[in-house]
Design a protein around this motif. Structure first.
Motif, short mmCIF file in Angstrom:
data_model
loop_
_atom_site.label_atom_id
_atom_site.label_comp_id
_atom_site.label_asym_id
_atom_site.label_seq_id
_atom_site.Cartn_x
_atom_site.Cartn_y
_atom_site.Cartn_z
N LEU A 155 4.20 -7.62 4.15
CA LEU A 155 3.61 -6.67 5.11
C LEU A 155 3.50 -7.23 6.52
N PRO A 178 0.85 -1.19 0.00
CA PRO A 178 0.00 0.00 0.00
C PRO A 178 0.89 1.24 0.00
N ARG A 196 -7.93 4.29 -0.47
CA ARG A 196 -8.94 4.12 -1.51
C ARG A 196 -10.33 4.46 -0.98
N VAL A 245 0.92 7.11 1.19
CA VAL A 245 -0.17 6.14 1.14
C VAL A 245 -1.45 6.91 0.83
N LEU A 305 -3.53 -1.58 11.34
CA LEU A 305 -3.02 -1.14 12.64
C LEU A 305 -3.08 -2.31 13.62
N LEU A 307 5.03 0.92 10.09
CA LEU A 307 4.88 2.26 9.51
C LEU A 307 5.23 3.32 10.55
N ASP A 337 -7.89 -2.24 2.73
CA ASP A 337 -6.59 -2.44 2.13
C ASP A 337 -5.69 -3.21 3.11
N ARG A 338 -4.47 -3.47 2.69
CA ARG A 338 -3.64 -4.34 3.51
C ARG A 338 -2.93 -3.61 4.65
N GLU A 339 -3.05 -2.30 4.65
CA GLU A 339 -2.48 -1.56 5.78
C GLU A 339 -3.30 -1.92 7.02
N ASP A 396 -6.61 -6.49 7.84
CA ASP A 396 -5.51 -6.72 6.90
C ASP A 396 -6.12 -7.24 5.60
N TYR A 408 4.69 7.32 10.91
CA TYR A 408 4.00 8.44 10.27
C TYR A 408 4.83 9.72 10.38
N ARG A 412 8.38 3.29 5.92
CA ARG A 412 7.96 1.91 6.17
C ARG A 412 9.21 1.04 6.29
#
Lengths: 599, 575
Positions: free
Chosen positions: A286, A226, A251, A248, B358, A291, B354-356, B334, A293, A271
């Motif tokens: 992933l 992403p 969507r 990022v 937390l 991440l 999406d694949r992001e 995820d 920020y 990342r």
């Protein structure tokens, strides 16, 4: 004055093909020109900064202590990258107009352009391995990595190197690269077959990362993350992670004030991915990705570019959208920002780790930042600039995140390098939310009115004013600013065709294009038209009438259609039967695609 | 939802005053008419009423999830403007009159035509207050949910949703005798910075006496754009002398996330105690800043070494936002699907994450009950159905219908109605949301609920089943009477067969929401280890037990999906 003339003459000679030149350009003798520096490296054992200038095709050699340019060397037409080799006075640079890899070496009195090697078209990045065995050249629009055997190039001559140079074709346009010495990863990943070197190649616009094996010439993996606008790749000082600077774009989020303000729409991040995951093609990249920020509500950190990491983990990231260097400590905690000049895209770390050198691409200067503090220790001009034209001013605006609310992103966040990140964004350009549309390229945008997917904007300036105010939630532009941005965008050439070889397939494809009457919507010379056509594809709110996008450089614009539903040009016809009168044979389809790839 | 949202809003307005920021900048949707600029004070003439009903027709037909035919809508309008006296005989005359009015209203094809018709037709009742009330009850009957609010209040609601409220940051209390007062001052707000304290009386606002002013009017006077000044004449019990104070209105921000002790995550740990690597986040509301706050909390969770996180989704009192709920669900998932969304005439759409992700390596337990609102329910369902979280607690009320507020065209009002239907993407479950782990009630209602995990060590003692089988009446003793009422209500409603069979009949309830347990009462709950279990809410204990079980990697005890009778019914009606 005489000295200045002499220098110009010498520069000219070098361009004309002589491989050696001498002479030190005093500061006052530097030519008035736009340089547009794009790459910086520490050279000469830490006593010089070597800078590649894109617009002037020169290399500036800077004394960081005296904060002055000691030499400007005419090297090529349009330089795109520079790297210092094991011999810290020898550089490799890429020329994206001459399509060359150039070796240049510097002595105390002058410089020598040692060698030029033609590589795949549009080379934008060059990297070497630690031993200096290979050079890896990423060529953007030809989607290729060229692997050059440096030893045979330097020792045995051009013929030998041609035999030992090979290309790896990628499924995306590459830019950033990182060469990994992976011998020590073998224990962690038993499946690693050639455990000496791997090269990570990042998508120049979109979301993909490839790992290539230079020894076998194979692509180990291509994976999507992403991410878009990947502008920096580094090995973490612990050597167990790779760190990526990117953006990022969500969507699901919409270009409302709230989603922009709280960082729901666009985030700017570093990342980290585990090398063991990266190198194992089967691993989920992933799974252990972390991440970090950059910036936050009230103060965005638009368009993070290259970054440096000190051995203690202190990280300095050039924010090319907000004209700053932002620092995060070893615990990933924000520790300060320093104002730089216009559009800082690259940064180098001094050998002592005390200073970092931030390259300001649009103000032709270097900001010297003392990392402790942090504070600005000085600015080095690379030479005088002429007066800015409207397009030059527009270019500055285009890359400036201050156009958006709180500096979260710039025009070039989605329209990376004026092109497209290939992603979807849910904005009000089509008049509705809930109908995310593919970001269109701005390359070749001149003469393609009307604008937006629905053709809602009759002029480019209307579209620009709307995008800044609505999509970017920025303050309304002045008329002058809008005009400047328009002037800049109209200078952007269409994306170069993926294939340029004229052949019979292209000719046959052109005939099919005619026979299928594609030109009724995609009319020459821009391969678009002012029509608003219904080709049977609906968005989520039932809108099915769209303005046909231009087909110039269409090979570079995947995915296709308003929502990116066709992943490839093939899919446009095989899966979605886009406006075909009857079936095409496999051969005909191949010919048509050859033609489109040639546009 | 609308009325509850509105009443919630009302309840919050008691706490805070908000102003409307400048147009455009804060406007989420540029297509919206700046209706708040219209003067609703002067709105209400016969022509205005005609325009209003036309705008309602258009909005309902365009945005309602299942708009009734226009004839049915017109019938409501006719019977609003022409009321048959209650004691009137059911005779042909009235019927014919109504039918002819129906026909005339049906002929109108624009707001102007409707306005002219209402204006020139003499037999209509045009008392604006009564018209509004009758429209509400008439449309409420056929639409399920129908609430008209001033667009000005809608603006405030949108500020809530974006966590960007503009105002002074005061809680207003209307006092039956004497001047109104500020019951609460929000720390860091304009009022706080201006030195105001709780229980300050307001005598004048910008030179206008507050005597005999309605609460609404006072709020209107206190509100204004960010950066504008307001001058108040105030006094307190301590210093009775009236003095002037000038405040500058600004953004007042709230944290939507708190830890178990209802403390800010910025100041206090996420952990439930020193020993267990279990974190607790109370997600009080889902608004624009929630996603950002979760990102900050993730960093905090890393520092705190959290391995399992309890997301407390109970007691959501402020308006939430579906869009933000989807963003939050996306951020916690995820990849994979979130839900199916059906809206107006648009094709059903599956929303994907999406694949992001937390808290990627943290496992989640979500605590739900009757007070879990629609937006929290959407997230909880997505987390459960994707296998990301275990649900603990009691069933939530949400039935899959989301209402939203639509600005009416050309009139200073906005309409709240059901506009979206959400389906879970689970083969076995639809709404309502039923937990994986629940407290056994006293009468076997929860017989087909998963068994309660039992026999876990907590601190120095063993937790046994008997510790958990706390009856609602005991809960009442342990906590405030409000909580007791809530539990009793939930027990009752779960048992009520009538209610069960009606469960499929949708639509959020209009029952007034029970206020949250006052924080002062919650704050004295000590972490589990240091206190007797009997003093805890058993439902929270259960959440912690489940979290501990997950953390220790014990074999999952979650029960295979059981086709509850309730489920089957709601599935049929919703699918």
């Amino acid at each position: 004055m005489i000295l200045k003339r002499l220098t110009s003459l010498l520069l000219l000679i070098a361009v004309a093909g002589f491989t050696s030149a001498t002479g030190i350009a005093a500061e006052e003798s530097l030519a008035v020109q736009f340089r547009r520096p794009v790459a910086i490296a520490v050279s000469h054992g830490g006593t010089r900064l070597a800078i590649a200038n894109q617009r002037s095709g020169t290399i500036s050699l800077v004394d960081p202590q005296k904060k002055r340019v000691v030499l400007e060397a005419a090297t090529g037409k349009r330089l795109s990258d520079l790297i210092v080799t094991g011999d810290t006075r020898r550089f490799l640079v890429t020329d994206e107009e001459a399509h060359q890899l150039i070796a240049v070496s510097f002595s105390s009195t002058g410089y020598t352009v040692e060698k030029r090697l033609t590589v795949c078209r549009y080379p934008v990045t060059v990297r070497i391995d630690n031993e200096g065995t290979y050079a890896f050249v990423a060529s953007l629009w030809s989607r290729t990595v060229t692997i050059v055997d440096l030893k045979s190039w330097f020792d045995e001559g051009d013929k030998s190197v041609a035999a030992r140079t090979h290309q790896i074709r990628l499924p995306f346009a590459p830019r950033e690269m990182l060469v990994l010495n992976v011998a020590d990863q073998k224990a962690k990943i038993p499946s690693l077959e050639n455990p000496r070197l791997k090269v990570v190649v990042a998508d120049g616009f979109g979301s993909r990362l490839a790992v290539i094996d230079p020894e076998s010439g194979q692509i180990d993996s291509v994976r999507e993350i992403p991410a878009h606008a990947i502008r920096g790749l580094r090995l973490h000082p612990t050597k167990s992670q790779m760190v990526i600077s990117h953006q990022v774009l969500s969507r699901l989020a919409q270009s409302t004030f709230d989603d922009v303000h709280w960082g729901s729409l666009m985030t700017n991040v570093l990342r980290s991915v585990e090398l063991s995951d990266l190198l194992d093609p089967q691993a989920d990249l992933l799974k252990h990705s972390i991440l970090e920020y950059l910036g936050g509500p009230d103060r965005g950190a638009g368009d993070p570019a290259e970054f440096v990491m000190r051995s203690d983990g202190l990280t300095g990231i050039a924010l090319s959208g907000t004209d700053e260097l932002i620092l995060h400590d070893e615990n990933h905690v924000y520790s300060g920002r320093v104002k730089t000049e216009s559009y800082p895209t690259a940064v180098a770390l001094g050998t002592d780790g005390v200073y970092s050198y931030v390259l300001n691409t649009l103000s032709d200067s270097v900001s010297v930042v003392q990392l402790a503090g942090p504070l600005l220790a000085g600015t080095i001009s690379l030479g005088p600039q002429p007066d800015l034209t409207a397009a030059d001013r527009g270019e500055r605006l285009f890359h400036n995140a201050k156009l958006s609310h709180d500096g979260w992103f710039s025009c070039s966040s989605c329209h990376v390098q004026g092109h497209t990140n290939g992603l979807l964004n849910d904005n009000m350009t089509d008049g509705t939310f809930g109908t995310a549309k593919r970001v269109l390229t701005l390359r070749g945008v001149a003469d393609t009115a009307p604008y937006s997917w629905t053709g809602r904007f009759k002029t480019l300036s209307d579209q620009i004013a709307h995008s800044v105010k609505s999509t970017m939630q920025g303050n309304p532009l002045s008329v002058d600013e809008t005009n400047d941005l328009e002037a800049y965008m109209k200078t952007l050439p269409p994306p170069p065709a993926l294939e340029t070889e004229e052949n019979l397939a292209v000719e046959r494809g052109a005939a099919i294009f005619e026979a299928q009457n594609c030109r009724s919507c995609h009319s020459k010379p821009t391969f678009t038209s002012a029509r608003i056509a219904d080709v049977g594809l609906k968005d989520e709110r039932g809108t099915s009438k769209f303005n046909p996008p231009s087909l110039r450089g269409v090979s570079q614009n995947a995915p296709y259609f308003h929502d990116g539903r066709a992943r490839s040009l093939e899919a446009v016809f095989t899966e979605f039967k886009h406006q075909l009168n009857g079936e095409l044979s496999t051969e005909q389809l191949g010919d048509l695609i050859s033609y489109l790839n040639d546009l | 939802m609308g009325l509850t949202t509105f009443s919630r809003l009302g309840c919050v307005v008691l706490l805070l005053t908000y102003g409307v920021s400048g147009p455009g900048r804060l406007c989420a949707d540029e297509a919206n008419v700046a209706a708040s600029d219209l003067k609703e004070e002067t709105f209400g003439s016969a022509a205005d009423q005609g325009r209003l009903v036309w705008a309602l027709l258009e909005a309902i037909e365009q945005h309602h999830i299942a708009p009734p035919p226009r004839q049915a809508l017109i019938r409501v309008i006719t019977r609003t403007f022409f009321r048959v006296p209650k004691d009137a005989p059911d005779d042909v005359l009235y019927r014919e009159l109504l039918e002819s009015l129906d026909a005339e209203f049906l002929k109108c094809q624009s707001a102007d035509e409707m306005a002219k018709f209402v204006e020139r037709t003499e037999c209509l009742q045009l008392d604006f207050g009564r018209v509004i009330a009758d429209l509400k009850s008439g449309f409420g009957e056929i639409l399920g949910e129908f609430h008209l609010i001033r667009s000005k209040d809608h603006d405030v609601e949108e500020q809530f949703r974006g966590n960007r409220y503009v105002g002074l940051g005061v809680g207003l209390r209307m006092n039956p005798s004497g001047s109104p007062s500020f019951a609460r001052i929000v720390p860091g707000s304009a009022a706080d910075r201006g030195g105001l304290v709780a229980n300050t009386y307001i005598h004048e606002i910008d030179g206008r006496s507050t005597e005999n002013l309605s609460q609404e009017k006072i709020l209107d006077l206190l509100r204004g754009p960010a950066g504008s000044d307001v001058t108040l004449k105030v006094s307190t019990d301590q210093s009775k002398e009236q003095r002037d104070v000038t405040l500058t209105r600004g953004v007042v921000r709230f944290e939507s996330l708190k830890n178990r002790n209802h403390q800010s995550l910025n100041r206090d740990s996420l952990r439930i105690d020193q020993q267990e690597p279990i974190g607790w986040i109370h997600v009080e509301t889902i608004n624009g800043s929630t996603l950002h706050e979760l990102r900050v909390a993730e960093q905090r969770a890393k520092e705190d070494g959290i391995q399992v996180l309890v997301l407390d989704f109970r007691g959501n009192e402020t308006p939430g936002d579906l869009h933000q709920a989807l963003l939050v669900a996306d951020s916690l998932l995820d990849g994979g699907a979130i839900c199916e969304r059906i809206e107006g005439s648009a094709e059903p759409k599956i929303e994907y994450a999406d694949r992001e992700c937390l808290f990627r390596e943290v496992r989640l337990v979500v605590l739900i009950d009757l007070t879990t609102g629609p937006f929290h329910s959407v997230i909880a369902a997505a987390l459960r159905d994707s296998g990301r979280a275990k649900l603990v607690g009691r069933s939530a009320e949400f039935k899959g219908f989301i209402s939203s507020t639509v600005r009416l065209s050309g009139v200073p009002y906005s309409l709240t109605m059901n506009t979206i239907r959400l389906n879970r993407l689970s083969d076995n479950y639809q709404w309502p949301l039923i937990p994986d782990y629940s407290i056994a009630q006293n009468d076997g209602v929860a017989a087909n609920q998963p068994p309660i995990p039992q026999g876990f060590r907590m601190g120095n003692r063993m937790i046994l089943d008997s510790d958990l089988n706390t009856r609602p009446s005991d809960v009442g003793k342990m906590t405030s009477s409000i909580e007791a009422k809530r539990s009793a209500d939930s027990a009752k409603s779960d048992q009520d067969p009538q209610r069960r069979s009606n469960a499929s009949e949708v639509v959020a309830q209009d029952t007034p929401k029970i206020p949250q347990v006052p924080k002062s009462q919650q704050n004295d709950q000590l972490p589990v280890r240091r206190t007797s279990l009997k003093r805890q809410l058993p439902i929270e204990d259960l959440a912690i037990l489940v979290a501990m079980e997950i953390q220790r990697g014990l074999p999952p005890r979650s029960v295979q999906p059981v086709a509850h009778a309730q489920d089957e019914q709601s599935k049929e009606s919703i699918k």
